[in-house]
Design a protein around this motif. Structure first.
Motif, PDB file in Angstrom:
ATOM      1  N   SER A  23       0.820  -1.214   0.000  1.00 41.74           N
ATOM      2  CA  SER A  23       0.000   0.000   0.000  1.00 41.74           C
ATOM      3  C   SER A  23       0.853   1.264   0.000  1.00 41.74           C
ATOM      4  O   SER A  23       0.393   2.323  -0.433  1.00 41.74           O
ATOM      5  CB  SER A  23      -0.948  -0.006   1.196  1.00 41.74           C
ATOM      6  N   LEU A  24       2.086   1.161   0.492  1.00 42.88           N
ATOM      7  CA  LEU A  24       2.972   2.323   0.475  1.00 42.88           C
ATOM      8  C   LEU A  24       3.317   2.748  -0.946  1.00 42.88           C
ATOM      9  O   LEU A  24       3.538   3.929  -1.215  1.00 42.88           O
ATOM     10  CB  LEU A  24       4.259   2.033   1.247  1.00 42.88           C
ATOM     11  N   TYR A  25       3.357   1.799  -1.866  1.00 47.36           N
ATOM     12  CA  TYR A  25       3.649   2.126  -3.263  1.00 47.36           C
ATOM     13  C   TYR A  25       2.534   2.961  -3.890  1.00 47.36           C
ATOM     14  O   TYR A  25       2.755   3.651  -4.875  1.00 47.36           O
ATOM     15  CB  TYR A  25       3.865   0.851  -4.081  1.00 47.36           C
ATOM     16  N   VAL A  26       1.356   2.902  -3.315  1.00 37.82           N
ATOM     17  CA  VAL A  26       0.232   3.701  -3.799  1.00 37.82           C
ATOM     18  C   VAL A  26       0.101   4.980  -2.985  1.00 37.82           C
ATOM     19  O   VAL A  26      -0.142   6.057  -3.544  1.00 37.82           O
ATOM     20  CB  VAL A  26      -1.073   2.874  -3.737  1.00 37.82           C
ATOM     21  N   PRO A  37       2.984   8.086  -3.647  1.00 38.27           N
ATOM     22  CA  PRO A  37       2.751   8.977  -4.797  1.00 38.27           C
ATOM     23  C   PRO A  37       1.492   9.840  -4.646  1.00 38.27           C
ATOM     24  O   PRO A  37       1.481  11.007  -5.086  1.00 38.27           O
ATOM     25  CB  PRO A  37       2.605   8.022  -5.975  1.00 38.27           C
ATOM     26  N   ILE A  38       0.449   9.314  -4.026  1.00 43.53           N
ATOM     27  CA  ILE A  38      -0.755  10.114  -3.790  1.00 43.53           C
ATOM     28  C   ILE A  38      -0.439  11.256  -2.835  1.00 43.53           C
ATOM     29  O   ILE A  38      -0.874  12.389  -3.048  1.00 43.53           O
ATOM     30  CB  ILE A  38      -1.906   9.235  -3.262  1.00 43.53           C
ATOM     31  N   ALA A  39       0.332  11.003  -1.793  1.00 44.08           N
ATOM     32  CA  ALA A  39       0.710  12.052  -0.848  1.00 44.08           C
ATOM     33  C   ALA A  39       1.566  13.109  -1.533  1.00 44.08           C
ATOM     34  O   ALA A  39       1.384  14.314  -1.296  1.00 44.08           O
ATOM     35  CB  ALA A  39       1.450  11.444   0.337  1.00 44.08           C
ATOM     36  N   ILE A  40       2.495  12.693  -2.374  1.00 42.97           N
ATOM     37  CA  ILE A  40       3.330  13.652  -3.107  1.00 42.97           C
ATOM     38  C   ILE A  40       2.472  14.489  -4.045  1.00 42.97           C
ATOM     39  O   ILE A  40       2.665  15.707  -4.174  1.00 42.97           O
ATOM     40  CB  ILE A  40       4.450  12.913  -3.865  1.00 42.97           C
ATOM     41  N   LEU A  41       1.488  13.875  -4.683  1.00 34.34           N
ATOM     42  CA  LEU A  41       0.582  14.595  -5.568  1.00 34.34           C
ATOM     43  C   LEU A  41      -0.208  15.645  -4.793  1.00 34.34           C
ATOM     44  O   LEU A  41      -0.349  16.785  -5.240  1.00 34.34           O
ATOM     45  CB  LEU A  41      -0.361  13.619  -6.266  1.00 34.34           C
ATOM     46  N   PHE A  42      -0.720  15.292  -3.612  1.00 37.06           N
ATOM     47  CA  PHE A  42      -1.444  16.251  -2.780  1.00 37.06           C
ATOM     48  C   PHE A  42      -0.558  17.418  -2.354  1.00 37.06           C
ATOM     49  O   PHE A  42      -1.002  18.564  -2.324  1.00 37.06           O
ATOM     50  CB  PHE A  42      -2.038  15.577  -1.551  1.00 37.06           C
TER      51      PHE A  42
END
Length: 60
Positions: free
Chosen positions: A3-6, A9-14
């Protein structure tokens, strides 16, 4: 662990979106005058001028 692989990147996008919105707000002068809007609520509205009663009947 997968789940960290998902999530990373979502956190970086935010974070990138938040930084972009912040810089947009600074460039468009959203933070130019912070005091005026806070003081507007304390000021009274200007009194409305009454129209004379004869002004509406000027159809002659």
């Amino acid at each position: 662990m997968d789940s960290l692989y998902v999530l990373i990147p979502i956190a970086i996008l935010f974070v990138l979106i938040a930084v972009g919105v912040f810089f947009w707000a600074v460039r468009s002068d959203q933070f130019e005058d912070l005091e005026r809007q806070g003081m507007n609520i304390l000021l009274d509205d200007q009194p409305q001028k009454k129209k004379p009663e004869n002004a509406e009947k000027d159809d002659h």
